[in-house]
Enzyme design. Structure first.
Site, PDB file in Angstrom:
ATOM      1  N   TRP A   1      -7.825  -0.095   4.095  1.00  0.00           N
ATOM      2  CA  TRP A   1      -7.540  -1.502   4.425  1.00  0.00           C
ATOM      3  C   TRP A   1      -6.310  -1.623   5.325  1.00  0.00           C
ATOM      4  CZ3 TRP A   1      -3.368  -4.624   2.182  1.00  0.00           C
ATOM      5  CH2 TRP A   1      -2.518  -3.905   1.319  1.00  0.00           C
TER       6      TRP A   1
ATOM      7  N   GLU B   1      -0.080  -0.139  -6.799  1.00  0.00           N
ATOM      8  CA  GLU B   1      -0.905   0.831  -7.524  1.00  0.00           C
ATOM      9  C   GLU B   1      -0.198   1.395  -8.755  1.00  0.00           C
ATOM     10  OE1 GLU B   1      -3.572   2.278  -3.694  1.00  0.00           O
ATOM     11  OE2 GLU B   1      -1.810   3.430  -4.274  1.00  0.00           O
TER      12      GLU B   1
ATOM     13  N   LYS C   1       5.200  -0.475  -6.506  1.00  0.00           N
ATOM     14  CA  LYS C   1       5.124   0.554  -5.468  1.00  0.00           C
ATOM     15  C   LYS C   1       5.311  -0.051  -4.077  1.00  0.00           C
ATOM     16  CE  LYS C   1       1.989   4.210  -3.864  1.00  0.00           C
ATOM     17  NZ  LYS C   1       0.586   4.646  -3.813  1.00  0.00           N
TER      18      LYS C   1
END
Length: 766
Positions: A357, A488, A600
């Site tokens: 993406w 994530e 993250k």
């Protein structure tokens, strides 16, 4: 401590002094590419120390069988690998009977390598004392032609300094290569044929399973003191390797050299790859070494003319942005809509697939503004061409009625990512593709893509979101359960705010475009409705989901929550975390990371970046201040978004620190992993952090807006934007901003809220 051996320079990446510990990192940093192929900066001669050999061909991949301990329904069968391609750069060098190997020399001195970004070449030089006492000086230049993009060039020069020398140059081709990251240690290539004629050699190999064919080729010429020699090579071949050895006798102080043209002719472009390789050699020979180098310099001058960003008064910042722009242009030229931008480009194998993406969220703005708009259209077309596969992917997970889930990682449209918490749950990627269609129209003004191709993609994505949302009797709202957001470090959470917000926006945007196409493009509308079987009842269902989406929020804190359970965590700020614990992904167990509050990369803030105009500045500031304190920036995609938002909020010291981090992420090896390859897709975020962050560029209602700011460390900066066929140059200094225009028509822009008209070939100072 970040690495700091790269010398600051405005136009080059320079390393001085030989250190075996740095070899793999430098192989990544000095990588070269031309959009069609690329390679790590491996030594041409034999090197017995630690090295990561890597050459890559755009569009060629291998479906490496998935390796997981416990198979789950819906898992992809394979993980597509960017293939380590046959090696054409190799040149074994023997001097007075001893193989040249920097790992085994008595002494290596004056070692220097330079990646000249202005002109697009890589150069290495050193002096060495061999075990046999021969002292030599070496000069090696390599480049991959931007114009003849099947051809690469190496000139390798040896001068003996203390004695006469018998030098044997042995250029070779080797198809017996392996991927560093192969799951089952499989061999990916089978050699079909080896051919040699005069000074040219060819190894034709085919990939197992995917059956791509590549003829790897070379043509060699040796010279003594610049005069070409008529030398006959000694030819050796085995199952996978063809080598051609040339012996040159050189007096002390006299230079011996070999010039090697090499590269690939592949079945993506040729029905007969051997004939294609012979044609490539003929073209290269016709132009010659000096001519090819001149073409290379001219090609890069043309690229820099449009895409360069200049920074005055801060060499490390200047080197950082140019390194990023250089790598982006090496990785993807935009000429071929079958290709896309891999997260490591041609610099390594990690992350396997060619497309994430990242392309839609980060890369499209760069290519849209620095190239012709057709390049961005090609990137969107790539996804349209894979729509059937995206519908298949969703079908495997139980979705119906033409709902599409675009893959997390892909080569051909089929999902090939193997970690369930990402493959099945990181579904926000679907939204980035819809956003890219919106962003393309917003920037270029070209609506034609939507009725031609884009609307079908938007309908399929909206169908996915409508089916993925669940009605909650408890909340009396639609919820989206079991997802991984951009962060994530949280898996399988409920109601990730970014995912929910993006889903509702996608549905709304798709509905608006259905109506727009119905009104203005009747024939396309009828074709699409017939093809997709879209009904008014379905559109009404979409609207219900979009209008009744649940967004987790803390009224007490006045912020949207990253997900339902975020405030249940022990909210220890990053500033209060012991430095020795970082990076978390290398120091902590996954279980501990998942329970922590640490982020993250931008997650809620990614939503505020995409949809900035939906929120007030006060809302942005509140969310930025809350979430940034828990963000560890252990994704390459994180610092750029934070830099842009810090600039919007006039937190210029933070904006500058984040800019330096994103621009020098690889040069300074912030995440201690550059030896695996560079972070190509996040490099587009570096460009955004200057243009959208410091420059404050936005497009609103078809008009360019700027809110220029400048870090105190800079005396000035400038960049160019290709906006709807006109080139606008923006030069920012502490007390003024200048606008100049190349184009036939005047252009009105808004600067700090006031309209300014720029005349063609005129200059306006604000």
């Amino acid at each position: 401590m970040n690495q700091d051996y790269i010398k600051p320079d405005n136009w080059s990446v320079i390393e001085e002094g030989f250190d075996a510990e740095r070899v793999k990192s430098s192989e990544s940093l000095f990588s070269i590419g031309n959009g069609a192929m690329g390679q790590r900066a491996n030594f041409e001669e034999n090197y017995s120390g630690e090295t990561f050999q890597g050459s890559y061909i755009a569009g060629i991949y291998y479906p490496d069988k998935t390796k997981v301990g416990w198979w789950k329904n819906g898992y992809p069968e394979y993980f597509a690998k960017v293939l380590n391609a046959p090696n054409w750069i190799g040149i074994n060098v023997t001097i007075n009977g001893e193989s040249l190997d920097l790992h085994n020399c008595r002494e290596v001195r004056h070692f220097r390598r330079e990646l000249n970004m202005r002109e697009g070449w890589y150069h290495r030089s050193f002096e060495a004392i061999l075990q046999n006492g021969t002292e030599i000086k070496a000069n090696i230049r390599r480049f991959l032609c931007m114009d003849l993009d099947e051809v690469g060039v190496i000139r390798y020069e040896i001068t003996a300094l203390n004695t006469a020398a018998t030098v044997v140059f042995e250029p070779y081709l080797d198809a017996g290569v392996h991927n560093e990251d192969a799951n089952w240690e499989e061999k990916f290539w089978e050699t079909l044929a080896i051919d040699q004629k005069a000074d040219s050699g060819y190894v034709t190999a085919r990939t197992f399973k995917t059956h791509f064919v590549a003829t790897t080729f070379m043509h060699n010429a040796v010279a003594l003191a610049e005069a070409e020699l008529d030398a006959t090579p000694v030819v050796t071949q085995n199952d996978d390797v063809l080598s051609m050895a040339y012996t040159v006798y050189a007096e002390k102080g006299v230079k011996a050299s070999v010039t090697k043209f090499g590269g690939y002719a592949v079945s993506l472009n040729h029905t007969d790859t051997l004939a294609g390789a012979q044609q490539a050699i003929s073209r290269a020979q016709a132009v010659g070494y000096e001519g090819l180098l001149a073409q290379q310099v001219a090609a890069w001058a043309s690229i820099w003319e449009m895409s360069d960003i200049t920074i005055e008064g801060d060499v490390r910042a200047q080197q950082g942005i140019r390194f990023n722009i250089f790598q982006l242009n090496q990785t993807y030229s935009g000429k071929d809509s079958r290709l896309n931008i891999g997260p490591k480009g041609f610099t390594g194998e990690k992350y396997g697939g060619s497309t994430y993406w990242d392309t839609e969220a980060y890369c499209i703005p760069f290519y849209m503004a620095t190239k012709d708009q057709q390049v961005a259209r090609n990137l969107l077309t790539y996804r349209y061409n894979q729509l059937d596969r995206a519908i298949e992917n969703a079908g495997k997970l139980g979705f119906t009625n033409g709902a599409a889930l675009y893959p997390m990682v892909t080569m051909n449209g089929e999902e090939c990512h193997n970690e369930w918490e990402i493959t099945f749950e990181e579904i926000h990627r679907n939204g980035a593709i819809a956003f890219a269609i919106y962003n393309y129209h917003r920037f270029t003004g070209d609506y034609s893509y939507i009725p031609e191709k884009g609307l079908e993609v938007l309908i399929a994505i909206a169908r996915f979101w409508q089916q993925r949302a669940t009605w909650s009797d408890y909340r009396q709202k639609y919820v989206i359960l079991g997802v991984t957001g951009p962060n994530e470090y949280e898996n399988n959470v409920n109601n990730n705010w970014y995912t929910n917000y993006l889903a509702a926006w996608c549905i709304r945007y798709a509905s608006e475009q259905v109506e727009q196409v119905r009104r203005a493009y009747g024939d396309d509308y009828l074709r699409i409705v017939q093809k997709t079987k879209l009904t008014q009842e379905e559109l009404a269902t979409w609207q219900k989901v979009s209008e009744n989406m649940y967004y987790p929020k803390s009224d007490e804190l006045g912020v949207y929550l990253q997900q339902d359970g975020f405030l249940d965590k022990e909210l220890v700020k990053v500033a209060d975390l012991d430095r020795s614990q970082r990076p978390l992904n290398q120091k902590w167990s996954w279980d501990r990371i998942l329970r922590s509050p640490y982020i993250k990369q931008a997650d809620v803030l990614q939503g505020f970046y995409f949809f900035e105009d939906h929120f007030t500045r006060e809302e942005l500031e509140k969310h930025f201040d809350f979430y940034e304190q828990f963000t560890v920036h252990e994704s390459s995609l994180s610092p750029c978004v934070h830099s842009i938002q810090a600039a919007v909020l006039d937190k210029m010291e933070m904006a500058y620190a984040f800019y330096l981090r994103t621009s020098r992420l690889d040069l300074d090896d912030y995440n201690k992993e550059v030896e695996e390859g560079c972070h190509i897709t996040s490099m587009a975020g570096t460009w955004m952090s200057i243009v959208e962050g410091f420059g404050g560029m936005r497009v609103r209602n078809g008009v360019l807006h700027f809110t220029p700011r400048i870090p105190k460390e800079w005396k000035g900066y400038s960049f160019k934007i290709n906006f709807r066929g006109q080139i606008l140059k923006i030069s920012v200094h502490p007390t003024e901003t200048k606008f100049s225009l190349e184009g036939g028509n005047e252009l009105t822009v808004v600067v700090n809220g006031k309209e300014v008209t720029v005349e063609p070939n005129g200059l306006v100072t604000v």
